[in-house]
Design a protein around this motif. Structure first.
Motif, PDB file in Angstrom:
ATOM      1  N   GLU A 597       0.840  -1.205   0.000  1.00 38.44           N
ATOM      2  CA  GLU A 597       0.000   0.000   0.000  1.00 38.44           C
ATOM      3  C   GLU A 597       0.874   1.254   0.000  1.00 38.44           C
ATOM      4  OE1 GLU A 597      -3.596   2.075   2.590  1.00 38.44           O
ATOM      5  OE2 GLU A 597      -2.850   0.121   3.216  1.00 38.44           O
ATOM      6  N   ARG A 660      -4.321  -4.288  -2.447  1.00 34.96           N
ATOM      7  CA  ARG A 660      -3.958  -3.239  -1.497  1.00 34.96           C
ATOM      8  C   ARG A 660      -3.315  -2.037  -2.202  1.00 34.96           C
ATOM      9  NH1 ARG A 660      -4.112  -4.357   3.955  1.00 34.96           N
ATOM     10  NH2 ARG A 660      -3.638  -2.476   5.111  1.00 34.96           N
ATOM     11  N   LYS A 663      -5.536   0.865  -3.189  1.00 31.89           N
ATOM     12  CA  LYS A 663      -6.085   1.803  -2.191  1.00 31.89           C
ATOM     13  C   LYS A 663      -5.456   3.186  -2.315  1.00 31.89           C
ATOM     14  CE  LYS A 663      -8.113  -0.945   1.351  1.00 31.89           C
ATOM     15  NZ  LYS A 663      -8.671  -0.720   2.659  1.00 31.89           N
ATOM     16  N   ARG A 710     -12.676  -4.233  -5.411  1.00 33.63           N
ATOM     17  CA  ARG A 710     -11.781  -3.080  -5.535  1.00 33.63           C
ATOM     18  C   ARG A 710     -11.765  -2.562  -6.971  1.00 33.63           C
ATOM     19  NH1 ARG A 710     -10.879   0.221  -2.471  1.00 33.63           N
ATOM     20  NH2 ARG A 710      -9.126   0.940  -3.693  1.00 33.63           N
TER      21      ARG A 710
END
Length: 962
Positions: A597, A660, A663, A710
Motif C-alpha cells: 500500500e 492493497r 487503495k 476493488r
C-alpha cells in the motif's frame, strides 16, 4: 440410604458409580421426604465420609431452596431442630469438619434464615448465639453463616428479582430493629477474645464487620472501643491486612459529608500517631498495598465530601474538608512513588480525583503547585520499565504493568488539564537531559523520555497540526523536542522498546515534518534500514511496516525526490514468498500488505508522468502476476492437502497485495489518470482463472472476489467485460456462504452501473436465483445451528439482491424473465414476508413489494400483477403482523410494520378507490373485522400522512393479538 450409590460420591470412583450417585441425588431431590433421611444422618453423625456429608447438605439445600413451601409446620420445625442439633455436635467433635462442608452448612443455614426469619424463626440469631457462646468451632460456623447471609441478602453483585429485593429490604429493616446491636456486641466479644489465640477467627470476624458496616448504624462500629480494637489489630502481623480492609469498608460507608470528614480525620490522627504513615519503614508489601487502598478510600471520601459541601455552598465546611484533604497529599505521594506497582496503583484513584479538585479551584497556591509538580515527577518515575520486564515473551506481569501504565497515562492527561505549562516544562527538562546523554543512559530512561514526548500529543489539548503552530511556547517546545529526537541519533539505540517508541513518536508528530521537511531523509533511512523494516526483532519490523505506511500517507508530497531510492530499497520486501523457500521472510504477509500500500501511495501521488507511473506500477505488479501463474499451475497438480493449502494461501496473498496497492487511488488520482488501467486489467486476466480451480475453492474465490470489489471501484466500466465469466465461475458448485458473499458483488455492480449492466443482469438473474433456491432447499441436520444461520443470512442476501434490482429502477431485469420465473420470485418474496420469523428479511421483503407495486401496480403495469396484489400482497400485509412470532415490542419488528404500512399506502396510491372497496367488502370482513374498525382503518389509509397509518396499524395489531 443407598450405600452403593453413595460410593460414587468419591472423586476417585469409576464412571458407572458416579452416574449412579448422580441419579440417586436427582431421586432424593424429587422425593418429598428424602431430606429427612439426610437430616437425620447429619444430626446423628451416621457417616464419617466427607463426600457423603456434603451430599446430605446438598439435598437439604435443594429442599430449602425449591420445596420449602411444601413442608408442613411440623416438618419445618424438624428442619430447624436438625440444623441446630448438627451445630451442637460440631462444638463437641474432636476434629472440625473440612472447610468445604462448613461452607455448605453455612449456606443451608443462610437459606433457612432467608426463608423463615420474617415468619417462623425471628429468634434465629439469638438461638445461634445462645447455643455457641464463645466456643471456637461454633464461632467459626456463626461467622460463615453471616457471610453466607450477606451473599443472599446484601451482595450487590448478585442479581435479585424485584420480589427478592423487597424481601431482602424487609429482612435488613427487621434485623436493624431487632438484633443488629446484639450481633455487633458478639463481634466485639469475638474480636476481643480471640485476637491473640485464634487469628483465623479474628480475621473472619473482621471480614464480617466489613461486609455488614455498609448497611447498619455506623455509630455501633465507629466508636472509641471498636476503632481502638481495630487499630490494635493493625499492629498484629496476622490480623492487620483484614483490619485494614475492615477500616476501608467503614470509611467507604455513605454518610453526611461533615460527619464523614470528622470520621476520616479522627481515623487518620490515630493511624498517624501509631506510626502507620511511615511507609518507607514498612517491609511487608502486602500490608502496604492494603494500607494504600485504605488511604485511597479516605482520600476519595474527603473529595466526595468536599464536592457535596462546595455544591451546597457551605464554604466554611468545604474549606475545612479541603484543608484535611491537603494534609493527606504527602502520604499519597509516598505511596504513589512506592517501588511496588500494586501499592502505587491502589492510590491512583485518590491522586486522579485530587487533581480534579485542583482543576476546579480558581487559583492554585504555591503549595498546591508543588503538589502538582511532585505528582508529575512521580508519574514520570513510575512510567519507567524495570529490569525484569520481558520484551520478547510478555506474560502476566508484563500485562499488569501495561495496564498500570494506562492508569498513569490518565494521571498525566489530568495533570495537563490542571497545568499544561508545568507538564510541558517538566517533560522538556527530562527529555532534553536524557537525549543529551542517551548513549550512556539505561534503556528504561531513554524509552520513558521518548514516551513522555509521545504522551504529550494526547495530554495537551490541540489538534495534530496545531502542535506545531499557533500557541508559540507550546509549539516551539514540541518542535525543539522533535528536532532533538530526530537529530540526536537515538534511533540507533539498541533496545526494541526505545526503537518502537522512536517510530511511534515520529508518526504521532508527522506534522512536524511539514514544518521542518529537511529531517525527512534521515527518518526515511531509519524506517528502511536495520533500525526499522530490517530490524532483528520481528515485532519491531511488523509495527514499523504499519507505521511507515502512515508516515508516507501524511508526507508523500515531500518525498518525490526519494521515491526511486525508497522503491529500490523496498524491492526484496515485496517478494511473494512461496511456501517451498524454506527460510522465513523478513515480513509476514500481513506486514507486506502495508508495504504494498505504501509503495502504491508513493507511485500514485508522485509528480511523475502517467507513463512513468504506469511503468513503476507494472514493475511492482508484474512479479506478483508471474508468481501467481506459476503457483496456480503447481496447485492444480498438487496432491498433498497441506501443500495445497499453503499454495492457496500464497496465491491469496498475491491477490491481496495487488488489491492493497489500489487503495492509493482517489477521486483526484484515478487509475485512468495515472495510466494504470492496463496493469490492473492484466491482473484481472491473471487472477480470474483461479475461480475455476477445483481445489481450495473457498480461499481462492474469497481473494479474487475482494479484488473484483476493488476493481469495480477503481476501473469503472473497464471491469464490466470480466464480470460475466467471473460470475459464471462463482455460481458453479457453490455453498450458502459462497453465494452470500457473491451477492454483494452483484449489488455493487447494479448500484454503480445501473442500465449499463442491465443485459448482463437479465442474463445472470435466473441462474443466480436458481443457485440460491437450490442451496436453500438442501436438507440440513435439525440441530445444525451453523447451517441454519448460513441459510438465514443467504435468504437475507437474496432479498437484498432483489431490493437492489428493484431499487435501481431496472424493472426490465425481472420483467424480462418470463411469467413462470417472475411468479416463482414473487412467491419467494411473499414467503419471506410472511413465513420466516426474521424481521430484518421481512422488512426487506415489504420494501421490495412496495417498490414492485410502484413499478407494476398501476393501470399500465405488468399484466396480471393487480391480481397478485389482491391475492397475495394485501394478505401478507395483514397475516405477517398477526403471526405469534411478530413481536411488536421489538424495534426491528416495528420497522417491518412501518414498511408494511408503506406497502398498503403504495397500493392505495396505485389502485385508489378499488383497493378501499376490496378491503371494505371482501378482505377485512373475511378476517372477521368489525364494520366500524374496517371503516376506521380505511379512513386512516386514505389520509396523506403515512405516520398516522404507521401508528394506527401498531395499535390495530396490538388489539387484534389480545
Amino acid at each position: 440410604m443407598d450405600e452403593q450409590a453413595l460410593l460414587g460420591l468419591n472423586p476417585n470412583a469409576d464412571a458407572s458409580y458416579q452416574q449412579r450417585a448422580l441419579a440417586y441425588f436427582e431421586q432424593l431431590k424429587e422425593s418429598p421426604d428424602a431430606w429427612q433421611v439426610c437430616a437425620e444422618s447429619l444430626a446423628k453423625g451416621l457417616y464419617s465420609d466427607d463426600h457423603v456429608k456434603f451430599f446430605c447438605f446438598q439435598v437439604l439445600e435443594h429442599q430449602i431452596k425449591f420445596r420449602h413451601g411444601a413442608l408442613s409446620a411440623a416438618q419445618q420445625q424438624l428442619f430447624r431442630e436438625t440444623l441446630m442439633k448438627w451445630l451442637q455436635t460440631q462444638m463437641m467433635n474432636s476434629q472440625p469438619e473440612k472447610a468445604f462442608i462448613r461452607n455448605k452448612a453455612a449456606q443451608v443455614f443462610a437459606l433457612t434464615f432467608v426463608a423463615e426469619y420474617l415468619t417462623q424463626w425471628p429468634k434465629f440469631f439469638f438461638d445461634i448465639l445462645s447455643l455457641i457462646g464463645l466456643n471456637p468451632r461454633g464461632v467459626d460456623l456463626y461467622l460463615r453463616m453471616l457471610m453466607a447471609i450477606d451473599a443472599e441478602v446484601v451482595d450487590r453483585d448478585i442479581h435479585h428479582s424485584s420480589e427478592e429485593t423487597r424481601r431482602n429490604t424487609l429482612i435488613k429493616d427487621t434485623m436493624r430493629e431487632q438484633c443488629i446491636p446484639s450481633l455487633v456486641e458478639s463481634w466485639y466479644r469475638i474480636l476481643h477474645t480471640y485476637q491473640h489465640t485464634h487469628s483465623e477467627l479474628t480475621c473472619q470476624c473482621l471480614e464480617v464487620v466489613g461486609a455488614y458496616v455498609s448497611w447498619i448504624d455506623l455509630s455501633l462500629i465507629a466508636n472509641d472501643r471498636f476503632v481502638n480494637l481495630l487499630l490494635s489489630h493493625m499492629s498484629v502481623e496476622v490480623l492487620r491486612e483484614e483490619a485494614c480492609d475492615c477500616l476501608f469498608e467503614i470509611v467507604n460507608k455513605g454518610m453526611d459529608p461533615v460527619d464523614k470528614t470528622k470520621l476520616v480525620e479522627s481515623l487518620c490522627q490515630v493511624l498517624q500517631s501509631a506510626g502507620f504513615f511511615n511507609v518507607e519503614q514498612e517491609d511487608d508489601v502486602d500490608f502496604v498495598a492494603k494500607f494504600s487502598k485504605l488511604v485511597n478510600g479516605m482520600g476519595q471520601s474527603l473529595i466526595t465530601s468536599w464536592t457535596k459541601l462546595a455544591k451546597a455552598g457551605d464554604m466554611k465546611n468545604s474549606q475545612e474538608t479541603l484543608r484535611a484533604l491537603e494534609t493527606k497529599v504527602p502520604l499519597m505521594l509516598q505511596l504513589l512513588v512506592h517501588e511496588d506497582d500494586d501499592i502505587s496503583a491502589n492510590i491512583v484513584g485518590f491522586c486522579y480525583d485530587y487533581l480534579h479538585v485542583l482543576k476546579q479551584l480558581p487559583l492554585l497556591t504555591d503549595h498546591q503547585k508543588a503538589n502538582v509538580e511532585a505528582i508529575m515527577l512521580a508519574v514520570m518515575k513510575k512510567l519507567t520499565y524495570d529490569d525484569e520486564y520481558n520484551f520478547e515473551n510478555e506474560g502476566e506481569d508484563e500485562a499488569m504493568f501495561v495496564e498500570y501504565r494506562k492508569q498513569l497515562k490518565l494521571l498525566l492527561d489530568r495533570l495537563a488539564q490542571v497545568s499544561p505549562e508545568l507538564l510541558l516544562e517538566a517533560v522538556r527538562r527530562v527529555f532534553t537531559s536524557t537525549m543529551q546523554s542517551w548513549q550512556t543512559a539505561p534503556f528504561m530512561e531513554v524509552e520513558v523520555a521518548i514516551r513522555l514526548l509521545y504522551m504529550l500529543g494526547e495530554a495537551l489539548p490541540a489538534s495534530q497540526g496545531a502542535h506545531f503552530s499557533g500557541d508559540g511556547a507550546k509549539a516551539s517546545a514540541l518542535q525543539d523536542m522533535m528536532r532533538m529526537l530526530v537529530t540526536c541519533g537515538v534511533s540507533e539505540y539498541q533496545h526494541t522498546s526505545v526503537t518502537l517508541e522512536f517510530f511511534e513518536t515520529v508518526v504521532r508528530y508527522d506534522k512536524f515534518f511539514i514544518v521542518e521537511p529537511q529531517h525527512i531523509p534521515n527518518v526515511l533511512m531509519a524506517f528502511l534500514d536495520h533500525r526499522g523494516l530490517r530490524h532483528s526483532s520481528p515485532k519491531v519490523r511488523s509495527r514499523v511496516a504499519y507505521l511507515f505506511s502512515r508516515y508516507v500517507k501524511t508526507l508523500h508530497k515531500h518525498m518525490n525526490a526519494f521515491i526511486e531510492d525508497i522503491l529500490s530499497q523496498l524491492q526484496d520486501l515485496l517478494d511473494l514468498s512461496p511456501p517451498e523457500n524454506g527460510y522465513p521472510p523478513l515480513l509476514t504477509s500481513d506486514d507486506q500488505l502495508f508495504v504494498f500500500e505504501t509503495v502504491g501511495v508513493l507511485i500514485v501521488n508522485s509528480e511523475y508522468t502517467a507513463q512513468r507511473k504506469q511503468a513503476l506500477m507494472r514493475n511492482l505488479l508484474d512479479p506478483l502476476m508471474g508468481t501467481f501463474k506459476l503457483l496456480l499451475g503447481k496447485l492444480l497438480l498438487e496432491q498433498d492437502e497441506e501443500r495445497q493449502s499453503a499454495l492457496a494461501d500464497c496465491l491469496n496473498h498475491a491477490v491481496g497485495f495487488a488489491s492493497r496497492t489500489s487503495k492509493a487511488f482517489s477521486n483526484k488520482q484515478t487509475v485512468k489518470q495515472c495510466g494504470c488501467s492496463e496493469v490492473y486489467l492484466d491482473c484481472l486476466q491473471t487472477f480470474l482463472p483461479a475461480l475455476s480451480c477445483p481445489v481450495q475453492k473457498e480461499v481462492l474465490r474469497s481473494g479474487v472476489r475482494t479484488f473484483l470489489h476493488r476493481m469495480i471501484i477503481c476501473l469503472e466500466e473497464e471491469v464490466l467485460p470480466f464480470i460475466p465469466s467471473a460470475s459464471e465461475h462463482m455460481l458453479k458448485d457453490c455453498e450458502a456462504k459462497d453465494l452470500q458473499e457473491f451477492i454483494p458483488l452483484i449489488n455493487q455492480i447494479t448500484a454503480k452501473f445501473k442500465g449499463q449492466v442491465s443485459p448482463f443482469l437479465q442474463q445472470v438473474f435466473m441462474p443466480l436465483v436458481q443457485a440460491i433456491f437450490e442451496v436453500l432447499a438442501r436438507p440440513a441436520e435439525e440441530n445444525d445451528q451453523t447451517a441454519a444461520l448460513e441459510k438465514q443470512m443467504l435468504r437475507r442476501s437474496y432479498f437484498g439482491f432483489i431490493q437492489t434490482i428493484t431499487g435501481s429502477g431496472m424493472n426490465e431485469v425481472m420483467g424480462s424473465q418470463g411469467v413462470e420465473n417472475i411468479e416463482q420470485v414473487l412467491f419467494t418474496i411473499i414467503q419471506g414476508a410472511v413465513d420466516f420469523p426474521d424481521p430484518i428479511a421481512q422488512k426487506t421483503c415489504f420494501i421490495i413489494l412496495s417498490k414492485l407495486v410502484e413499478l407494476w401496480g398501476g393501470k399500465d403495469g405488468l399484466v396480471g400483477f393487480p391480481d397478485f396484489i389482491y391475492k397475495h400482497i394485501v394478505p401478507a400485509c395483514f397475516l405477517t403482523p398477526l403471526k405469534p412470532t411478530f413481536d411488536l415490542s421489538d424495534a426491528q419488528t416495528v420497522l417491518t410494520l412501518s414498511e408494511c404500512a408503506l406497502t398498503l399506502k403504495m397500493i392505495h396510491l396505485k389502485r385508489g378507490p378499488e383497493f378501499i372497496h376490496y378491503l371494505q367488502q371482501e378482505y377485512l370482513p373475511s378476517l372477521q373485522v368489525s364494520p366500524d374498525i374496517i371503516q376506521e382503518l380505511c379512513q386512516v389509509l386514505q389520509q396523506p400522512d403515512s405516520k398516522v397509518l404507521k401508528s394506527y396499524l401498531k395499535a390495530f395489531f396490538q388489539r387484534a393479538k389480545l
